[in-house]
Design an enzyme around this catalytic site. Structure first.
Site, PDB file in Angstrom:
ATOM      1  N   ASP A   1       0.892  -1.148   0.000  1.00 63.41           N
ATOM      2  CA  ASP A   1       0.000   0.000   0.000  1.00 63.41           C
ATOM      3  C   ASP A   1       0.934   1.203   0.000  1.00 63.41           C
ATOM      4  O   ASP A   1       1.583   1.491   1.012  1.00 63.41           O
ATOM      5  CB  ASP A   1      -0.871  -0.010   1.265  1.00 63.41           C
ATOM      6  CG  ASP A   1      -1.809   1.185   1.324  1.00 63.41           C
ATOM      7  OD1 ASP A   1      -1.517   2.202   0.665  1.00 63.41           O
ATOM      8  OD2 ASP A   1      -2.834   1.109   2.021  1.00 63.41           O
ATOM      9  N   HIS A   2       1.025   1.893  -1.137  1.00 71.00           N
ATOM     10  CA  HIS A   2       2.083   2.908  -1.251  1.00 71.00           C
ATOM     11  C   HIS A   2       1.896   4.048  -0.254  1.00 71.00           C
ATOM     12  O   HIS A   2       2.844   4.770   0.037  1.00 71.00           O
ATOM     13  CB  HIS A   2       2.180   3.435  -2.690  1.00 71.00           C
ATOM     14  CG  HIS A   2       1.061   4.337  -3.097  1.00 71.00           C
ATOM     15  ND1 HIS A   2      -0.091   3.862  -3.646  1.00 71.00           N
ATOM     16  CD2 HIS A   2       0.925   5.677  -3.011  1.00 71.00           C
ATOM     17  CE1 HIS A   2      -0.889   4.884  -3.891  1.00 71.00           C
ATOM     18  NE2 HIS A   2      -0.309   5.984  -3.525  1.00 71.00           N
TER      19      HIS A   2
ATOM     20  N   HIS B   1      -6.148   2.343   1.801  1.00 75.99           N
ATOM     21  CA  HIS B   1      -5.366   3.490   2.282  1.00 75.99           C
ATOM     22  C   HIS B   1      -5.964   4.119   3.538  1.00 75.99           C
ATOM     23  O   HIS B   1      -5.271   4.366   4.523  1.00 75.99           O
ATOM     24  CB  HIS B   1      -5.302   4.585   1.212  1.00 75.99           C
ATOM     25  CG  HIS B   1      -4.689   4.131  -0.080  1.00 75.99           C
ATOM     26  ND1 HIS B   1      -3.618   3.282  -0.137  1.00 75.99           N
ATOM     27  CD2 HIS B   1      -5.000   4.429  -1.366  1.00 75.99           C
ATOM     28  CE1 HIS B   1      -3.297   3.077  -1.399  1.00 75.99           C
ATOM     29  NE2 HIS B   1      -4.124   3.748  -2.169  1.00 75.99           N
TER      30      HIS B   1
END
Lengths: 362, 505
Positions: free
Chosen positions: B194-195, B257
């Site tokens: 999950d960037h 996110h």
């Protein structure tokens, strides 16, 4: 309505002459004007006090240029001192200016102030007293000494009392009196010292350490038979070669006799270069780091059975003043490993095992 | 035998990862060219890749190793952080770049991949250490994972797999995906990326909370009135209409996110910084989040869909006019949620989550809104009520932290106004943070899973969202909102019912 002209010049980096005693009041007024002005989208930021000591206008201007660049990453209150102790007339003159840059995203200007104090003749002795009230409270103070502080022992002693860190660059000293330097650095318990010569070695130390992370290679550390350090004739190159050797020696618990037996420092005629090649030979293999000629890269190779022998090429870390200072300011801790390496370098020189002259090992 | 490397003492940089081959599935895709290769080049530039390092692109199109290298060079020249590109560093990286043509359905192509990797092991000393990166549409993950298992490419701890979001479309599909992946790889070999977790400010949440004594004492139901987490985008679906119309805002952003942000802002202090300890705390928090039952969605959620409008002075089309979007689509492009965390710390404190596309500005932030002070002292004398304190953690853009507090305006009368104390990363530390992918790839190469999502975290997050998705199936269509506004009017009414207001970021 306050006059905006002084603010504009101040924020544009133009020096405004002020009375030393009035510096703080003048700064407060200027920042207040910035807050009140319609276009005053200015953020004032400060992480530490940076006191830069210089001894010529040229050095002061260079320090100012470096600080201007540095503040985009390390906002601080900068106090730049320009001391000319040999001048006949005594004097103490201050001026203030700001370094501003656009912060990412919001388009706001982030500004840091610089106070410049020029001292001449007997006025130089008043510098510590002028600096002390100008330091921002609750922030650490870094004393960046451009030049050899050992030649200004009394002034340095007084200024260092306000500093948490001292940053200096022995690579730019004409000679390095190792014993005196070690006495001073190792004798100071409160203040932390950072020599940019040591900072320049970080790249070489990192590459050397990388060799010995795999357990198969790590065993070879105990079996190192020789260390060859080849350096150019650039400023401070010999001293850095010795510092590197001392670092390796103290990390491996070598005595000065072992150092002298296993370590060789060679100079190669290259006026600009620092370290050029490091070659570590063990009973089982060889570990080499080599700066590539004409390139901004270094290549490291391992020759050891059952270990990947592919060369690895990496970009050299920048060694300009801004980058070196920035690296130091990023990591404000005490350099205990440097202190040990300095102590060992001092022992080696005192025992006559190595010389800082380039005529190779004694 | 030396247990540790004595030369590491005092060296600030982390040690280099072991020699490794990174295999990228979806090697000719956008993610590879814009993010993955530039990130790997940046790591090489900073000397953080091992000598024996290789990248194998696996894709359908036929091309030679050299053609693949030339394509990636162009990407790096455009998207790397260190520009202009250093040719020597690129050459070093390019020597270890390979291409394997293949089809995800064809077992023989994976056998060929295995042979190429064995050759790389011999030539570059990667010694079976492999990182498989799924840069493909999610529907292909299970097939690729199965093929890797069949080809014997997943049978040691040194072989890890990075999976991109979405981690399923619902609780059932997430569980199914996890079962498929963990049927081939051990959970410890799986890195769900999950960037957002690679962003500096997100990592700073733990530092802000647990390295500053002044905040943690106030971080509970006694002092916090509510928390707002906002992730606003100005973009529409940008050519991803086909994917987005199947996913929607809740699946695309909130489930992953935003739930990670919620977990980090609300979790209990971990006992150490070890990956499993931090992930345990996040799961514990997610377990305490009260799921929204399907028949309560109207009470706890609002969904919207953008209609035509204007943004920054330009007219933009409505969602249903976007390419590959059904003209009668009921997909959500805006979501507002109210969540409660049923634990001792957060009992009764609502957490409002808001995300939307085509909103007026791009911003991601967490705002902790504190309770009002007792009004006995100043209340009667003031023209306007006192503003409450707010702590805002801005994630993008302009990463930083601000605190709103009240101060007396200078003068002879008592006039109190809110002032904002602002800390900006850009102002205090410059803007040299590594890209999120750089950080996450480096961690993956080092085997550090702290910033990756564990299977049970992903599933737990779906438990919370599943009721919402089910409830929406029978609920009225999303409320329309004009592009360039802060969402449908119903979202304002939703929070105002609680006596609160959305922040204007």
């Amino acid at each position: 309505m306050p006059d905006a002209a002084p603010l504009e010049s101040f924020a544009a980096g133009v020096e405004t002459a002020v009375d030393v005693a009035q510096v703080e009041r003048q700064l407060t007024e200027l920042w207040q004007m910035a807050a009140e002005s319609e276009s005053g989208a200015v953020t004032r930021a400060s992480l530490f006090n940076l006191v830069a000591y210089t001894e010529s206008e040229e050095s002061r201007d260079r320090a100012t240029a470096i600080i201007s660049e540095l503040t985009s990453r390390h906002p601080c209150r900068a106090i730049v001192l320009c001391a000319r102790p040999d001048a006949a007339r005594a004097g103490l003159i201050a001026s203030i200016t700001a370094h501003c840059h656009l912060a990412g995203g919001g388009g706001k200007q982030v500004c840091c102030e610089q106070i410049s104090i020029a001292a001449a003749g007997a006025g130089v002795s008043q510098l510590p007293g002028a600096v002390l009230p100008l330091l921002e409270a609750d922030l650490p103070t870094v004393l960046w000494w451009r030049g050899n502080f050992l030649t200004r022992a009394e002034l340095f002693r007084r200024l260092v009392t306000v500093a948490d860190r001292v940053i200096f660059d022995t690579s730019k000293w004409t000679t390095v009196p190792v014993a005196e330097l070690a006495d001073l650095v190792l004798g100071q318990r409160r203040c932390r010292f950072a020599d940019l010569s040591w900072t320049r070695l970080a790249f070489w130390q990192r590459l050397t350490a990388d060799f010995f992370d795999p357990p198969a290679c790590r065993q070879e550390l105990a079996r190192l038979e020789s260390v060859e350090i080849v350096h150019g004739n650039g400023p401070g190159a010999r001293w850095r070669a010795l510092l590197y050797g001392s670092w390796l020696g103290c990390r491996l618990d070598w005595s000065i006799d072992t150092m002298a037996r296993r370590m060789q420092l060679h100079a190669r005629p290259d006026r600009e270069a620092g370290l050029l090649t490091i070659c570590l030979k063990s009973a089982g293999g060889e570990f080499v780091i080599q700066k590539e000629p004409g390139q901004q890269t270094a290549c490291n190779r391992v020759r050891l059975p059952h270990v990947c022998e592919l060369p690895r090429r990496r970009a050299l870390w920048p060694t300009d003043d801004v980058s070196l200072l920035s690296q130091e300011l990023d990591h404000p801790g005490r350099h205990t490993v440097y202190e040990r390496a300095l102590a060992l370098a001092n022992q080696c020189c005192s025992a006559g095992k190595f010389s800082l002259e380039c005529a190779a090992r004694v | 035998m030396l247990e540790t490397n004595p030369l590491r003492a005092g060296i600030v940089a982390r040690s280099s990862p072991d020699p490794c081959a990174v295999v990228i599935f979806g090697a000719t895709g956008d993610l590879t060219g814009r993010k993955l290769l530039p990130a790997l080049y940046n790591l090489a530039h900073e000397g953080q890749l091992p000598g024996g390092f290789a990248i194998v692109g696996f894709g359908r199109r036929a091309k030679s190793h050299d053609e693949f290298r030339a394509e990636l060079r162009r990407d790096v020249e455009q998207h790397a952080r260190f520009l202009p590109m250093n040719p020597a560093v690129w050459d070093g990286l390019a020597q270890g770049l390979y291409y394997q043509q293949g089809d995800y359905t064809n077992a023989a192509d994976f056998t060929a991949l295995g042979k190429l990797l064995a050759q790389i092991d011999r030539e570059r000393g990667t010694d079976g250490n492999r990182l498989f990166y799924m840069a493909t549409p999610p529907g292909q993950f299970p097939q690729i994972v199965q093929q890797l298992g069949t080809a014997g490419l997943a049978n040691s701890a040194a072989q890890r797999v990075i999976v991109e979001k979405p981690f399923g479309r619902s609780l059932d599909t997430a569980r199914e995906l996890n079962r498929t992946i963990t049927g081939v790889f051990d959970e410890r070999q799986v890195l769900r990326i999950d960037h957002y977790l690679g962003k500096e400010t997100v990592q700073n949440i733990l530092v802000l909370r647990f390295a500053n004594e002044i905040f943690e004492h106030l971080w509970n139901e006694k002092y916090v009135d509510h928390v707002q987490i906002t992730v606003a985008e100005t973009l529409g679906v940008e050519g991803r209409g086909g994917y987005y119309d199947q996913a929607g805002a809740l699946r695309d952003m909130v489930q992953n996110h935003m739930m990670q942000l919620l977990a980090l802002i609300a979790m209990e202090p971990p006992t150490s910084l070890e990956a499993e300890v931090i992930r345990d705390e996040k799961v514990k928090l997610l377990r305490a989040v009260r799921p929204i039952p399907a028949d309560h969605v109207a009470q706890y959620t609002v969904r919207g869909q953008y209609a035509a409008g204007s943004l920054a002075g330009k007219s933009v089309a409505g969602y249903r006019q976007e390419k590959d979007v059904a003209p009668d689509s009921r997909t959500d492009t805006f979501v507002a949620l109210k969540l409660y965390i049923d634990n001792w710390r957060w009992s009764g404190v609502p957490f409002f989550l808001r995300h939307g596309k085509r909103l007026p500005k791009r911003v991601a932030e967490i705002a902790v809104q504190f309770k009002a002070p007792p009004a006995v002292l100043f209340g009667a004398d003031l023209a306007a009520p006192l503003q409450t304190n707010v702590l805002v953690i801005r994630i993008q853009p302009d990463e930083g932290i601000s605190i709103r507090m009240n101060a007396k305006v200078p003068g002879t009368i008592l006039n109190i106004q809110p002032v904002k104390m602002d800390f900006r990363y850009g102002g205090s530390f410059g803007a040299r943070s590594p890209d999120a992918y750089e950080r996450l790839l480096y961690d993956a190469l080092c085997g550090d899973s702290t910033l990756f999502i564990r299977g049970d975290e992903a599933e737990r997050s779906w438990v919370i969202m599943d009721g919402v998705l089910q409830g929406w199936q029978t609920a009225p269509a999303p409320f329309p909102y004009e592009a360039g506004t802060w969402g449908p009017a119903e979202a304002d009414a939703f929070i105002e019912r609680d006596g609160r207001q959305w922040r204007r970021p």
